[in-house]
Design a protein around this motif. Structure first.
Motif, PDB file in Angstrom:
ATOM      1  N   ILE A  35       0.831  -1.265   0.028  1.00  0.00           N
ATOM      2  CA  ILE A  35      -0.062   0.078   0.027  1.00  0.00           C
ATOM      3  C   ILE A  35       1.005   1.343   0.135  1.00  0.00           C
ATOM      4  O   ILE A  35       2.180   1.302   0.276  1.00  0.00           O
ATOM      5  CB  ILE A  35      -0.987   0.026   1.192  1.00  0.00           C
ATOM      6  CG1 ILE A  35      -0.264   0.293   2.550  1.00  0.00           C
ATOM      7  CG2 ILE A  35      -1.950  -1.118   1.119  1.00  0.00           C
ATOM      8  CD1 ILE A  35      -1.048   0.367   3.869  1.00  0.00           C
ATOM      9  N   GLY A  36       0.106   2.441  -0.063  1.00  0.00           N
ATOM     10  CA  GLY A  36       1.058   3.657  -0.263  1.00  0.00           C
ATOM     11  C   GLY A  36       0.012   4.758  -0.769  1.00  0.00           C
ATOM     12  O   GLY A  36      -0.819   4.208  -1.702  1.00  0.00           O
ATOM     13  N   PRO A  37       0.369   5.959  -0.650  1.00  0.00           N
ATOM     14  CA  PRO A  37      -0.533   6.897  -1.424  1.00  0.00           C
ATOM     15  C   PRO A  37      -0.089   6.955  -2.603  1.00  0.00           C
ATOM     16  O   PRO A  37       0.876   6.221  -3.275  1.00  0.00           O
ATOM     17  CB  PRO A  37       0.272   8.274  -0.582  1.00  0.00           C
ATOM     18  CG  PRO A  37       1.454   7.796   0.130  1.00  0.00           C
ATOM     19  CD  PRO A  37       1.345   6.576   0.316  1.00  0.00           C
ATOM     20  N   ASN A  38      -0.997   7.944  -3.555  1.00  0.00           N
ATOM     21  CA  ASN A  38      -0.738   7.942  -5.046  1.00  0.00           C
ATOM     22  C   ASN A  38       0.672   8.255  -5.444  1.00  0.00           C
ATOM     23  O   ASN A  38       1.322   9.079  -4.856  1.00  0.00           O
ATOM     24  CB  ASN A  38      -1.628   8.912  -5.545  1.00  0.00           C
ATOM     25  CG  ASN A  38      -3.243   8.304  -5.623  1.00  0.00           C
ATOM     26  OD1 ASN A  38      -3.400   7.204  -5.893  1.00  0.00           O
ATOM     27  ND2 ASN A  38      -4.079   9.526  -5.459  1.00  0.00           N
ATOM     28  N   GLY A  39       1.290   7.528  -6.295  1.00  0.00           N
ATOM     29  CA  GLY A  39       2.537   7.929  -6.965  1.00  0.00           C
ATOM     30  C   GLY A  39       3.622   7.247  -6.101  1.00  0.00           C
ATOM     31  O   GLY A  39       4.668   7.871  -6.210  1.00  0.00           O
ATOM     32  N   ALA A  40       3.265   6.413  -5.153  1.00  0.00           N
ATOM     33  CA  ALA A  40       4.241   5.988  -4.220  1.00  0.00           C
ATOM     34  C   ALA A  40       5.261   5.061  -4.958  1.00  0.00           C
ATOM     35  O   ALA A  40       6.291   4.841  -4.354  1.00  0.00           O
ATOM     36  CB  ALA A  40       3.460   5.251  -3.118  1.00  0.00           C
ATOM     37  N   GLY A  41       4.878   4.489  -6.090  1.00  0.00           N
ATOM     38  CA  GLY A  41       5.653   3.678  -6.622  1.00  0.00           C
ATOM     39  C   GLY A  41       5.266   2.188  -6.704  1.00  0.00           C
ATOM     40  O   GLY A  41       5.925   1.407  -7.262  1.00  0.00           O
ATOM     41  N   LYS A  42       4.046   1.861  -6.266  1.00  0.00           N
ATOM     42  CA  LYS A  42       3.508   0.273  -6.258  1.00  0.00           C
ATOM     43  C   LYS A  42       3.536  -0.269  -7.530  1.00  0.00           C
ATOM     44  O   LYS A  42       3.983  -1.280  -7.518  1.00  0.00           O
ATOM     45  CB  LYS A  42       2.156   0.469  -5.697  1.00  0.00           C
ATOM     46  CG  LYS A  42       2.029   1.118  -4.170  1.00  0.00           C
ATOM     47  CD  LYS A  42       0.650   1.168  -3.659  1.00  0.00           C
ATOM     48  CE  LYS A  42      -0.321   2.092  -4.414  1.00  0.00           C
ATOM     49  NZ  LYS A  42      -0.207   3.487  -4.557  1.00  0.00           N
ATOM     50  N   THR A  43       2.707   0.385  -8.596  1.00  0.00           N
ATOM     51  CA  THR A  43       2.868  -0.061  -9.821  1.00  0.00           C
ATOM     52  C   THR A  43       4.115  -0.209 -10.535  1.00  0.00           C
ATOM     53  O   THR A  43       4.520  -1.206 -11.187  1.00  0.00           O
ATOM     54  CB  THR A  43       2.017   0.650 -10.645  1.00  0.00           C
ATOM     55  OG1 THR A  43       0.757   0.942 -10.077  1.00  0.00           O
ATOM     56  CG2 THR A  43       1.825  -0.027 -12.305  1.00  0.00           C
ATOM     57  N   THR A  44       5.075   0.714 -10.186  1.00  0.00           N
ATOM     58  CA  THR A  44       6.304   0.542 -10.627  1.00  0.00           C
ATOM     59  C   THR A  44       7.014  -0.594 -10.136  1.00  0.00           C
ATOM     60  O   THR A  44       7.703  -1.405 -10.965  1.00  0.00           O
ATOM     61  CB  THR A  44       7.077   1.693 -10.326  1.00  0.00           C
ATOM     62  OG1 THR A  44       6.492   2.876 -10.888  1.00  0.00           O
ATOM     63  CG2 THR A  44       8.520   1.776 -10.966  1.00  0.00           C
ATOM     64  N   VAL A  45       6.733  -0.958  -8.977  1.00  0.00           N
ATOM     65  CA  VAL A  45       7.349  -2.319  -8.359  1.00  0.00           C
ATOM     66  C   VAL A  45       6.823  -3.629  -9.191  1.00  0.00           C
ATOM     67  O   VAL A  45       7.547  -4.500  -9.613  1.00  0.00           O
ATOM     68  CB  VAL A  45       6.947  -2.622  -7.027  1.00  0.00           C
ATOM     69  CG1 VAL A  45       7.374  -3.780  -6.414  1.00  0.00           C
ATOM     70  CG2 VAL A  45       7.630  -1.508  -6.191  1.00  0.00           C
ATOM     71  N   PHE A  46       5.516  -3.456  -9.490  1.00  0.00           N
ATOM     72  CA  PHE A  46       4.897  -4.666 -10.325  1.00  0.00           C
ATOM     73  C   PHE A  46       5.686  -4.712 -11.660  1.00  0.00           C
ATOM     74  O   PHE A  46       5.917  -5.685 -12.317  1.00  0.00           O
ATOM     75  CB  PHE A  46       3.462  -4.352 -10.477  1.00  0.00           C
ATOM     76  CG  PHE A  46       2.637  -4.973  -9.235  1.00  0.00           C
ATOM     77  CD1 PHE A  46       3.650  -5.291  -7.956  1.00  0.00           C
ATOM     78  CD2 PHE A  46       1.469  -5.447  -9.465  1.00  0.00           C
ATOM     79  CE1 PHE A  46       2.546  -5.996  -7.051  1.00  0.00           C
ATOM     80  CE2 PHE A  46       0.562  -5.947  -8.581  1.00  0.00           C
ATOM     81  CZ  PHE A  46       1.204  -6.138  -7.168  1.00  0.00           C
ATOM     82  N   ALA A 252       2.089   9.445   6.403  1.00  0.00           N
ATOM     83  CA  ALA A 252       1.983   9.437   4.850  1.00  0.00           C
ATOM     84  C   ALA A 252       0.496   9.593   4.348  1.00  0.00           C
ATOM     85  O   ALA A 252       0.285  10.126   3.280  1.00  0.00           O
ATOM     86  CB  ALA A 252       2.580   8.130   4.411  1.00  0.00           C
ATOM     87  N   TYR A 253      -0.325   8.959   5.228  1.00  0.00           N
ATOM     88  CA  TYR A 253      -1.696   8.687   4.623  1.00  0.00           C
ATOM     89  C   TYR A 253      -2.484  10.085   5.471  1.00  0.00           C
ATOM     90  O   TYR A 253      -3.718   9.980   5.079  1.00  0.00           O
ATOM     91  CB  TYR A 253      -2.265   7.833   5.080  1.00  0.00           C
ATOM     92  CG  TYR A 253      -2.292   6.522   4.033  1.00  0.00           C
ATOM     93  CD1 TYR A 253      -2.986   6.265   3.171  1.00  0.00           C
ATOM     94  CD2 TYR A 253      -1.037   5.758   4.278  1.00  0.00           C
ATOM     95  CE1 TYR A 253      -3.161   5.485   2.170  1.00  0.00           C
ATOM     96  CE2 TYR A 253      -0.931   4.534   3.275  1.00  0.00           C
ATOM     97  CZ  TYR A 253      -2.000   4.580   2.078  1.00  0.00           C
ATOM     98  OH  TYR A 253      -1.918   3.398   1.368  1.00  0.00           O
TER      99      TYR A 253
END
Ligand SMILES: Nc1ncnc2c1ncn2[C@@H]1O[C@H](COP(=O)(O)OP(=O)(O)OP(=O)(O)O)[C@@H](O)[C@H]1O
Ligand SMILES: [Mg+2]
Lengths: 261, 322
Positions: A35-46, A252-253
């Motif tokens: 999890i993490g706020p918008n633009g945290a880099g989650k999709t980039t990890v995927f 953060a949230y």
């Protein structure tokens, strides 16, 4: 037994550090939330995990039966063949193809008949195509999409498109499943059902699942561990209870989401 | 018995044999005279070209402008072989080697260029086909700009039928297989296809190579039917001609390509008597069709016998009610 080990993973786009020094350890059979706020880099990890982006530095080790293999820098199809499958946050179905074709395509990597048989439709073609369709129908039944098999993917309602994304990923017969906001855009009832389905999937198919989700209630309910990303860095990881009360996460949230969960 | 009749293979065999026999009879009674036979050959050659380009551009989504180049390789190889070995065996060998040579070039060109996307690929394939043309223009064995003639004529209706039906069947079979679906998924969404385990580069190269192979066949058939070839016949405009057929018929529709190949071949044959007007009318027809049916005649749909069955059922149903 480990299934995934990410070490010092970093990805920069020009000056922007989308993912920076991320370490994630995952045991076989775990269901972990990211999890993490918008633009945290989650999709980039995927995208790094599935070979769509090449890491700037760091390693990704994927374990099969306890034997590790570094997969960073491999092509996406090769990583899929290792046993990592994913869904996309911004739904990427094959829109102009039928539901059945969407699932059949994902089964391609296990198809044994060769080019000759595909040109001449030899007996092996008919035999295996029949098996493929049967397997697809079985999977579609699990997700209650069987009656839509001849529908074009683009004509499905939003929630069903999200489910079809999961079916398609499952059709590649993965060991590790990456779900990028599978409940996004669903109503609470749909999202609740999906949550149960994900938990059930993991048991039934002996999967390990990494789940990105904005809906905190989903993550808190089914994940045994959670990693929290912010500005490309892991700022916390642990059980849902610990995460809820972690000061950095709350900052953060801005407090709201976590407390409401 | 009913089951046998209904199986799609049987249906295919019946409709193909009917086509063959009917045309053969029409030739026999001279309704299709020697002038129309040339049109028939043009139609068949255009069908082979269009269906194979559709595999590359319509189904796999790779924009290629090099089809005339592959066609010329088939034509020259077949011509050179049959001019030295003027037997039916020589002809078969010529077609086969012509197609294989085209496929090899397709493979070698495809490997590096298919990493390019969209417009870049179009330019690269266009460049390749120009290079091939210039090579043929400057080689001794191809007799330079003057071209080769007379090439022994072996192609008649049965041969045209074998090569055309063969190409169409092989390609439509392929598209109904898992390997064909892999190609289609690349057109739909290359990133998603890769993430689902499809090796996009591999399947682009396969589509390109198969397409080149078939274009080689078309070239060989052309050389053997029209007994005269020169490099100019296989220029940029020829590639565009084929592309127009594919787009007109519908990207991703085999029956569309066949329909458009027939239509455009007929139109350009009949417009031959209006030499000046021909290109204008041709262009006008295309513009009109593209305005009213931008997705092409068939879109990505196929004509199937069950369509006629459905139509028949609906008509009889209506009759039964009144
Ligand atoms: N291809 C790219 N080129 C440049 N910048 C990118 C690219 N992909 C992602 N980024 C940037 O990297 C950062 C992380 O993006 P990412 O999509 O991973 O976030 P996210 O955590 O998935 O956010 P969200 O919750 O909104 O989906 C963002 O600032 C984004 O703009
Ligand atoms: Mg995201």
């Amino acid at each position: 037994m480990p299934i995934l080990s990410i070490k010092k993973l970093t990805k920069s786009f020009g000056g922007l550090m989308a993912v920076s020094n991320v370490n994630i350890e995952m045991e076989k059979g775990e269901l972990i939330g990211l999890i993490g706020p918008n633009g945290a880099g989650k999709t980039t990890v995927f995208n790094l995990l599935t070979g769509i982006y090449e890491p700037s530095s760091g390693t990704i080790t994927f374990y099969k039966d306890g034997v590790g293999k570094e997969i960073q820098g491999l092509k996406p199809h090769a990583i899929c063949k290792e046993g990592v499958a994913r869904t996309f946050q911004n739904i990427r179905l094959f829109k102009d193809l039928t539901v059945l074709d969407n699932v059949r395509i994902a089964m391609h990597k296990n198809v044994k008949y060769g080019l000759l048989s595909s040109f001449l439709h030899l007996p092996s073609y008919y035999r295996e195509e029949k098996e493929i369709v049967e397997k697809c129908i079985e999977l579609l039944k699990v997700f209650n999409l069987e009656h839509k098999k001849n529908e074009y993917a683009k004509n499905l309602p939003y929630g069903e498109q999200r489910r079809l994304e999961i079916v398609r990923a499952m059709a590649t017969d993965p060991k590790l499943l990456l779900l990028d906001e599978p409940a996004a855009g669903m109503n609470p009832a749909e999202s609740q059902k999906l949550t149960e389905l994900i938990a059930w999937l993991r048991k039934e198919f002996d999967l390990s699942i990494l789940l990105i989700e904005h809906d905190m209630s989903v993550v808190m309910k089914i994940c045994e561990r959670i990693y929290v990303l912010d500005h490309g860095m892991v700022i916390a990881n642990g059980a849902p209870e610990e995460i809820k009360s972690n000061r950095r996460v709350i900052e953060a949230y801005l407090g709201e989401d976590v407390n409401n969960a | 018995m009913k089951k046998v009749l209904e199986s799609s293979v049987t249906k295919k065999i019946i409709s193909l044999s009917l086509t063959f026999v009917i045309v053969q009879i029409l030739i026999y009674v001279n309704i299709i005279n020697s002038y129309l036979q040339a049109t028939l050959a043009t139609i068949c050659i255009n069908i082979i070209l269009a269906v194979s380009l559709n595999l590359i551009t319509g189904f796999t989504g790779q924009f290629s402008l090099g089809h005339a180049g592959f066609m010329s390789i088939g034509a020259y190889v077949c011509a050179i072989i049959t001019m030295r070995m003027s037997t039916i065996q020589g002809f078969i060998l010529g077609v086969l080697l012509g197609a294989i040579a085209a496929a090899i070039v397709g493979f070698l060109v495809g490997l590096p260029t298919l990493r390019l996307q969209g417009d870049y690929l179009a330019i690269a394939t266009l460049g390749m086909s120009e290079i091939i043309r210039v090579i043929f223009l400057n080689m001794k064995i191809t007799n330079g700009a003057a071209g080769l003639s007379p090439i022994p004529q072996f192609v008649n209706w049965p041969w045209l039928f074998v090569f055309t039906a063969g190409t169409v069947l092989l390609i439509s079979n392929f598209l109904k297989s898992s390997h064909g679906r892999a190609c289609i998924s690349i057109r739909e969404d290359e990133i998603a296809a890769e993430a689902m385990g499809i090796n996009a580069t591999k399947y682009k190269v396969i589509a390109f190579t198969v397409g080149a192979f078939c274009a080689g066949i078309a070239g060989a058939v052309y050389a053997s039917y029209f007994y005269f070839i020169k490099p100019d016949l296989f220029g940029f405009l020829k590639s565009i001609d084929v592309l127009v057929i594919v787009v007109l018929g519908g990207l991703g529709s085999i029956s569309g390509s066949i329909l458009a190949a027939i239509l455009l071949s007929l139109i350009s044959t009949y417009l031959q008597s209006f030499a000046e007007l021909r290109m204008v009318l041709y262009a006008l027809i295309l513009i009109i069709i593209m305005i009213f049916r931008p997705q092409g005649l068939m879109g990505s749909k196929e004509i199937s016998l069950s369509m006629f069955n459905n139509l028949g059922n609906r008509l009889t149903f209506k009759k039964g009610r009144t």
